[in-house]
Design a protein around this motif. Structure first.
Motif, mmCIF file in Angstrom:
data_model
loop_
_atom_site.group_PDB
_atom_site.id
_atom_site.type_symbol
_atom_site.label_atom_id
_atom_site.label_comp_id
_atom_site.label_asym_id
_atom_site.label_seq_id
_atom_site.Cartn_x
_atom_site.Cartn_y
_atom_site.Cartn_z
ATOM 1 N N MET A 19 0.822 -1.209 0.000
ATOM 2 C CA MET A 19 0.000 0.000 0.000
ATOM 3 C C MET A 19 0.851 1.253 0.000
ATOM 4 O O MET A 19 0.607 2.197 -0.761
ATOM 5 C CB MET A 19 -0.940 0.005 1.210
ATOM 6 C CG MET A 19 -2.073 -0.986 1.146
ATOM 7 S SD MET A 19 -3.267 -0.741 2.495
ATOM 8 C CE MET A 19 -2.311 -1.332 3.897
ATOM 9 N N SER A 23 1.058 3.749 -3.337
ATOM 10 C CA SER A 23 0.489 5.085 -3.130
ATOM 11 C C SER A 23 1.584 6.146 -3.079
ATOM 12 O O SER A 23 1.385 7.276 -3.544
ATOM 13 C CB SER A 23 -0.343 5.125 -1.851
ATOM 14 O OG SER A 23 0.418 4.738 -0.727
ATOM 15 N N SER A 27 1.728 9.270 -5.605
ATOM 16 C CA SER A 27 1.768 10.638 -5.069
ATOM 17 C C SER A 27 2.964 11.404 -5.601
ATOM 18 O O SER A 27 2.877 12.611 -5.839
ATOM 19 C CB SER A 27 1.791 10.599 -3.536
ATOM 20 O OG SER A 27 2.986 10.000 -3.063
ATOM 21 N N THR A 79 -13.567 4.903 -5.001
ATOM 22 C CA THR A 79 -12.693 3.750 -4.747
ATOM 23 C C THR A 79 -13.265 2.491 -5.395
ATOM 24 O O THR A 79 -12.546 1.721 -6.031
ATOM 25 C CB THR A 79 -12.534 3.525 -3.234
ATOM 26 O OG1 THR A 79 -11.965 4.688 -2.638
ATOM 27 C CG2 THR A 79 -11.643 2.327 -2.954
ATOM 28 N N ILE A 93 -5.386 1.890 -1.567
ATOM 29 C CA ILE A 93 -4.421 2.709 -2.304
ATOM 30 C C ILE A 93 -5.080 3.976 -2.853
ATOM 31 O O ILE A 93 -4.430 5.026 -2.941
ATOM 32 C CB ILE A 93 -3.778 1.881 -3.436
ATOM 33 C CG1 ILE A 93 -2.858 0.816 -2.838
ATOM 34 C CG2 ILE A 93 -3.003 2.776 -4.404
ATOM 35 C CD1 ILE A 93 -2.304 -0.149 -3.858
ATOM 36 N N VAL A 94 -6.348 3.898 -3.208
ATOM 37 C CA VAL A 94 -7.042 5.064 -3.786
ATOM 38 C C VAL A 94 -7.101 6.225 -2.801
ATOM 39 O O VAL A 94 -6.610 7.329 -3.109
ATOM 40 C CB VAL A 94 -8.442 4.676 -4.283
ATOM 41 C CG1 VAL A 94 -9.179 5.909 -4.815
ATOM 42 C CG2 VAL A 94 -8.358 3.606 -5.358
ATOM 43 N N LEU A 96 -5.375 6.608 -0.056
ATOM 44 C CA LEU A 96 -4.007 6.926 0.348
ATOM 45 C C LEU A 96 -3.340 7.841 -0.674
ATOM 46 O O LEU A 96 -2.668 8.816 -0.312
ATOM 47 C CB LEU A 96 -3.181 5.643 0.512
ATOM 48 C CG LEU A 96 -3.460 4.787 1.749
ATOM 49 C CD1 LEU A 96 -2.722 3.457 1.650
ATOM 50 C CD2 LEU A 96 -3.053 5.517 3.020
ATOM 51 N N SER A 97 -3.521 7.553 -1.946
ATOM 52 C CA SER A 97 -2.921 8.373 -3.003
ATOM 53 C C SER A 97 -3.540 9.763 -3.050
ATOM 54 O O SER A 97 -2.830 10.771 -3.144
ATOM 55 C CB SER A 97 -3.084 7.679 -4.358
ATOM 56 O OG SER A 97 -2.460 6.412 -4.368
ATOM 57 N N SER A 100 -2.299 11.881 -0.202
ATOM 58 C CA SER A 100 -0.882 12.242 -0.191
ATOM 59 C C SER A 100 -0.470 13.151 -1.347
ATOM 60 O O SER A 100 0.538 13.853 -1.250
ATOM 61 C CB SER A 100 -0.015 10.978 -0.213
ATOM 62 O OG SER A 100 -0.311 10.171 -1.340
ATOM 63 N N LEU A 157 2.249 7.953 5.175
ATOM 64 C CA LEU A 157 1.450 6.909 4.552
ATOM 65 C C LEU A 157 1.408 5.644 5.398
ATOM 66 O O LEU A 157 0.410 4.916 5.372
ATOM 67 C CB LEU A 157 1.996 6.588 3.152
ATOM 68 C CG LEU A 157 1.665 7.608 2.061
ATOM 69 C CD1 LEU A 157 2.422 7.297 0.778
ATOM 70 C CD2 LEU A 157 0.162 7.623 1.790
ATOM 71 N N SER A 161 -2.016 4.140 6.401
ATOM 72 C CA SER A 161 -2.361 2.759 6.065
ATOM 73 C C SER A 161 -2.866 2.015 7.292
ATOM 74 O O SER A 161 -3.723 1.126 7.184
ATOM 75 C CB SER A 161 -1.152 2.034 5.467
ATOM 76 O OG SER A 161 -0.150 1.801 6.443
#
Length: 217
Positions: A19, A23, A27, A79, A93-94, A96-97, A100, A157, A161
């Motif tokens: 993850m 991500s 980013s 997502t 990941i969606v 999180l990205s 960031s 992150l 996570s």
């Protein structure tokens, strides 16, 4: 701890690394160019566009102001559209990205602001194009600051996570919640915390060494 517990920790660690790595890469690929765009459109920069600069600034600030736990819930439809599901490591990941990218953009802008204006003026005097100034002056000079910023981003992150585990995002956070909290297993909880601390320390150490090498060069 039992062998099964160690297997769970190892699998959760791999999910967290997956993850954070993906991500973090997204980013950087989106956030750094966005930060460059915010920087060069300032009124005193090479591609001054005051209106565009203000619009980008508002968008970045608005995205940064949303707490991550709220963002995860708010973009569940997006997502599900992008990942095909709203649960699991790939789905995590969606958000999180998205969380960031504006963070990296502001870090990149700050690093670029530290580049001496005299270097840019010298490049312009030699006939360099805006693209050449960006790729041969701004980014190389700001590289140590960018590395420092990406190190902070990766550390952030890791904590994000862990929060993603609260809604089934997988990884160490999910392990700590499901086994450590809900099943009242303090050993699993302690092991999860220790592993997270070690991961953060490794990222921080690697980032500092890479930054020091770039500054030396």
């Amino acid at each position: 701890m039992s062998a099964e517990s160690w297997v769970l920790i190892w699998e959760s660690l791999l999910e967290t690394i997956y993850m954070v790595a993906v991500s973090g890469a997204i980013s950087a690929l989106v956030g750094i160019p966005l930060g460059v765009l915010v920087h060069i459109t300032r009124p005193d920069q090479i591609l001054a566009r005051p209106v565009l600069h203000r619009v980008l600034g508002v968008v970045v600030n608005a995205a940064r102001s949303v707490p991550f736990i709220i963002l995860m819930v708010a973009i569940i439809p997006l997502t599900r559209l992008l990942a095909g599901t709203s649960i699991g490591t790939t789905a995590a990941i969606v958000p999180l990205s998205i969380a960031s990218i504006p963070f990296v953009a502001r870090i990149a802008e700050g690093a670029l602001n530290e580049v001496p204006g005299g270097l840019i003026e010298a490049a312009e005097a030699m006939g360099a194009t805006p693209f050449q100034i960006i790729t041969r002056v701004l980014l190389p000079e700001a590289l140590p600051g960018l590395i420092h910023g990406m190190t902070l981003t990766l550390v952030t992150l890791v904590s994000y996570s862990a929060m993603a585990g609260a809604i089934g995002g997988g990884g160490l956070g999910d392990l700590g919640i499901r086994y450590g909290y809900q099943r009242f297993d303090p050993v699993i909880m302690l092991a999860t915390v220790v592993v997270l601390v070690v991961v953060v320390q490794l990222i921080q150490s690697a980032g500092e060494k890479l930054q020091a090498r770039c500054e030396h060069k």
